[in-house]
Write an enzyme that holds these catalytic residues in place. Structure first.
Site, PDB file in Angstrom:
ATOM      1  CB  CYS A  31      -0.905  -0.041   1.227  1.00 32.97           C
ATOM      2  SG  CYS A  31      -1.786   1.481   1.569  1.00 32.97           S
ATOM      3  CB  CYS A  34       0.323   1.731   4.078  1.00 32.67           C
ATOM      4  SG  CYS A  34      -1.404   1.226   3.949  1.00 32.67           S
TER       5      CYS A  34
END
Length: 85
Positions: A31, A34
Site C-alpha cells: 500500500c 501506508c
C-alpha cells in the site's frame, strides 16, 4: 526513540487489554499511502511515548481476522482504542 508495537491475530489482546490509549495503524506492505504515513506513525510513537499512548501497527495481509473484526475495508486506517474499544 518510541516503539511501535506490531500486533497480529494471535496477539491483538495487547491492544484490547490496554488501559492506555492505543493508536493502531492498519496497513499492508504493498500500500503506497501506508508507506507514506509510516514515518508519521513512527514520529507519533516518539512524541507520545511518555504520555501514555501506545502506537501499534497491524499488517492486514498477515492479520485478516482482526481487520475483518473492525470492518477495515480500506487502508491505511488509523484507529484509537481505549480499554479495548
Amino acid at each position: 526513540m518510541g516503539k511501535v508495537v506490531t500486533a497480529s491475530d494471535a496477539d491483538f489482546d495487547v491492544v484490547t487489554s490496554s488501559d492506555e490509549w492505543v493508536l493502531v495503524d492498519f496497513w499492508a506492505p504493498w500500500c503506497g499511502p501506508c508507506r507514506m504515513i509510516a514515518p508519521i506513525i513512527e514520529e507519533l510513537s516518539e512524541e507520545y511515548k511518555d504520555k501514555g499512548v501506545v502506537v501499534g501497527k497491524v499488517n492486514t495481509d498477515e492479520a485478516p481476522e482482526i481487520a475483518g473484526q473492525f470492518g477495515i475495508r480500506s487502508i491505511p486506517t488509523v484507529i484509537f482504542f481505549k480499554n479495548g474499544e
